[in-house]
Scaffold this motif. Structure first.
Motif: not given
Lengths: 217, 247, 296
Positions: A92-95, A97, A124, A127, A129, A131, A204
């Motif tokens: 999982k990566w979350e940035y 934005y 959202l 951000e 996201r 996955t 996402q």
């Protein structure tokens, strides 16, 4: 044709060796000793084989019931993300934005790529996201999911780079019973033992961000 | 000098023992061939591979199939050689008639088939040991465990096939020995028709093989094999019953 | 009792009539010498008797049974020739053991004593023996089997003179201890002449003579004298051989039929007895003149 040559070679080999022994002195009792030795050696092999710890692994670890994995695409497409069990999330990566445009650089979807799905209707804000979902891949009863490399994702400025993962090469050796045994059990020599599982990279993005991609998606 | 009687059964038993002691070339060639078969088998008998997403999986299958096939060829050739002059004359040094000679040959071949079949199956374990010990690939454990009944049934079928190969070779050899012309004629016809059927892509050979190979019922396999062997041996015995020896 | 009874026996091999209308009987416990030239049919006759070959027509009874495919005949008879090939997997001593298993009358002591007398190595392989040694070994098997019908076909091929003598002596001694029916063929009549009781002379598949040895020795008489006198005197006699030299003297062999020998002597004809081997040659020689004729 090469099979025929091979068979002729074997036929010649057998005939010559048998006929040689008919006419050249070959002490019969030596051959009997050799044959007994060979049989004893083979029996020892059987014994050693069954004493070998690796040989009995199957009995120690009974094949666990493979659970039915959900059909990821459908769930993701219809927005039922919540329905997907957390255990299928591999990475999982979350940035955070805040820009209004995003450019996604992804490798082609075909060939050995990973399916990329982009979702914008998600509520959202500020951000991104990403996955990586993966359902288990099996070879026979061995779960090889963890051997598979996940794709690499990197966000720099307004570009989201998705890098094709390395190809995992897995080699297995398997034993199969000799053909008269397969005949009785009705097994074919090459049973279909693979289960690829599914891999989806689910991106996402807030719906107010304009998306441009390098591919059709 | 007193005259003696000999019973057929007793004589066949003696002749069979004599053959087991003296036809040693047949067994040493079996060992050589099976070791050769194991070496060939190290290459694997089959390979399957798949690639999807970012994984590529390949499985190499190991099995003593080649050893079994070589054992069948061995049985076929040995049976032909038993019908040749040199081997047939061995009987006529001592007490015999054609029937006892044929019967003891058949029993000898049955015992040889058991030895050949069992060693072929056992050599599979040797192969597995070698592969386990010297090969680095990871192992899947399909195919190592079978029910005892399956093992015994399979072993019987292997032995039966070896015996069938003997029967085929014995009949062909007996036909070839009937007349000097046949020694050349029979191989030409056998190899010729096989090649011809192969080239014309006729289904006949395939069908004949499938008749035995595609039979999943143990009992039916046993019956098919057994009666074929009986038929072939009966023909061979009838053909050679009037054959003159030491000519 | 007759061991072999044969009536109108024919054997055709290929296109050759190897045995032609043979009728004879061989009595129990006799040694019969089968004498004939190369290709006369000796081997064919023995192989038919042994049941290896099938008779073409006529009847043949061995121990009152048709020998082809007959186990009773097989177990009670043995045929030894120089073509015997043993499987090379067996050593000589193993072959003896196998023979012992097959032949109920096998004489182990005799076999082993002969084996060591002729200094065989028990671990030797038959195929590696010299021709003479092979023959000697085969002869041991023939002797020790003590079969009621024992047939030796040219048993002394390749043997040296001393071994031949030993073999014949062994045969005779063993025969006296264990009487049985023995058929022995040979080119060398003189060697077996003291051994055999009956002589069986065969030529071109036909029996020329089948007589007790004593009678055979008296079968013919040699006459030597002036050609005209000898020819005239023997005009109604059966002439087996005749040779005239430059001095106009003729040597003639005629069948011995109650000759007025006194009369012959008065006419200046010398009579002489004919040796068995010479007689065999004269009888089996269809050409009256012999090899000399070729060089004339």
């Amino acid at each position: 044709m090469s099979v025929i040559i091979f068979i002729i070679f074997i036929v010649a080999l057998v005939s010559i060796s048998i006929l040689l022994q008919r006419y050249v002195n070959s002490y019969g009792y030596r051959v009997r000793a050799m044959l007994s030795g060979y049989v004893i050696f083979l029996l020892l092999c059987v014994l050693v084989f069954f004493l070998l710890p690796t040989a009995n692994r199957e009995q120690e670890k009974p094949a666990k019931e493979k659970e039915e994995a959900p059909y990821l695409y459908e769930l993701l497409e219809t927005g039922q993300v919540d329905q997907i069990n957390k255990q299928y999330i591999r990475e999982k990566w979350e940035y955070p934005y805040e820009a209004t445009d995003i450019n996604i650089q992804a490798p082609d979807n075909d060939a050995e790529g990973v399916t990329v799905m982009i979702n914008t209707s998600n509520g959202l804000e500020n951000e991104v996201r990403i996955t990586f979902y993966q359902t288990p891949a099996y070879v026979d009863n061995i779960d090889i999911s963890k051997k598979v490399y996940p794709p690499n994702v990197k966000l720099s400025k307004e570009t989201l780079h998705i890098y094709k993962p390395e190809v995992t090469e897995v080699e297995y050796a398997a034993f199969t019973p000799e053909f008269p045994f397969r005949q009785l059990t009705g097994k074919s020599i090459l049973d279909d033992l693979f289960e690829h599982g599914q891999q989806v990279l689910y991106i996402q993005i807030p719906d107010n961000v304009r998306i441009s991609t390098n591919s059709l998606y | 000098m007193s005259l003696n009687k000999v019973r057929l059964g007793k004589l066949v038993q003696k002749q069979t023992q004599f053959k087991l002691r003296s036809y040693s070339g047949i067994f040493s060639s079996l060992i050589v061939l099976q070791v050769l078969g194991i070496l060939f088998s190290l290459n694997g008998v089959g390979m399957t591979g798949t690639s999807a997403y970012n994984m590529s999986v390949s499985i190499t299958y190991y099995s003593a199939d080649i050893v079994v096939v070589l054992t069948l060829i061995w049985a076929f050739i040995s049976a032909i050689l038993i019908t040749t002059k040199a081997y047939r004359e061995d009987d006529y040094i001592f007490v015999t008639n054609r029937l006892s000679s044929n019967l003891s040959n058949i029993i000898f071949m049955a015992i040889a088939s058991i030895i050949g079949g069992v060693t072929a199956i056992l050599s599979g374990f040797l192969l597995k040991l070698v592969v386990y010990t010297f090969f680095t690939a990871e192992f899947m454990h399909t195919g190592t465990s079978m029910l005892l009944s399956e093992v015994i049934g399979g072993a019987i079928i292997v032995i039966l096939y070896v015996f069938l190969a003997c029967a085929a070779g014995y009949l062909i050899g007996s036909i070839a020995q009937m007349n000097r012309m046949f020694i050349i004629l029979v191989p030409v016809i056998v190899i010729g028709t096989t090649l011809l059927l192969e080239m014309s892509s006729s289904k006949l050979t395939t069908y004949m093989i499938e008749f035995y190979i595609y039979e999943h019922s143990f009992l039916m396999s046993l019956l098919k094999g057994f009666f074929t062997a009986v038929l072939l041996f009966t023909l061979a015995t009838l053909l050679s019953n009037r054959k003159e020896v030491r000519a | 009792m007759n061991v072999i009874e044969c009536d109108g026996l024919n054997k055709i091999r290929g296109k050759v009539n190897a045995l032609h209308n043979l009728s004879f009987t061989i009595k129990e416990d006799t040694i019969t010498g089968l004498i004939g030239r190369n290709g006369a049919g000796k081997t064919t006759l023995m192989k038919v008797i042994a049941g290896m070959w099938r008779e073409t027509s006529g009847t043949l009874r061995v121990f009152n049974k048709q020998p082809f495919n007959n186990l009773f005949v097989s177990v009670n008879s043995i045929y030894i020739d120089d073509q015997l090939r043993f499987n090379s997997s067996l050593t000589l001593s193993e072959i003896l053991k196998e023979a012992e298993r097959f032949y109920p009358n096998w004489d182990t002591t005799l076999a082993l004593r002969l084996f060591s007398y002729f200094s065989f190595n028990p671990k030797d392989i038959h195929e590696n023996l010299s021709k003479g040694k092979k023959s000697t070994f085969n002869a041991i098997i023939g002797l020790a089997s003590h079969c009621a019908l024992t047939m030796f076909d040219e048993p002394t091929t390749g043997m040296d003179a001393a071994v031949r003598k030993d073999f014949y002596r062994a045969l005779l001694k063993d025969y006296l201890n264990n009487p049985r029916t023995i058929l022995i063929s040979s080119h060398h009549v003189d060697e077996i002449e003291d051994l055999i009781e009956d002589i069986f002379l065969i030529e071109r598949g036909e029996v020329l003579a089948h007589l007790p040895m004593d009678e055979f020795k008296e079968y013919a008489i040699g006459l030597t004298g002036r050609t005209e006198i000898v020819s005239q005197w023997s005009s109604n006699k059966k002439v087996l051989y005749q040779k005239t030299n430059e001095m106009n003297r003729t040597f003639m062999v005629v069948k011995n039929e109650a000759f007025p020998l006194e009369q012959a002597k008065r006419l200046g004809i010398e009579t002489s007895s004919i040796s068995v081997s010479d007689l065999a040659i004269y009888l089996t020689n269809q050409r009256k003149e012999g090899i000399d004729n070729v060089f004339k």
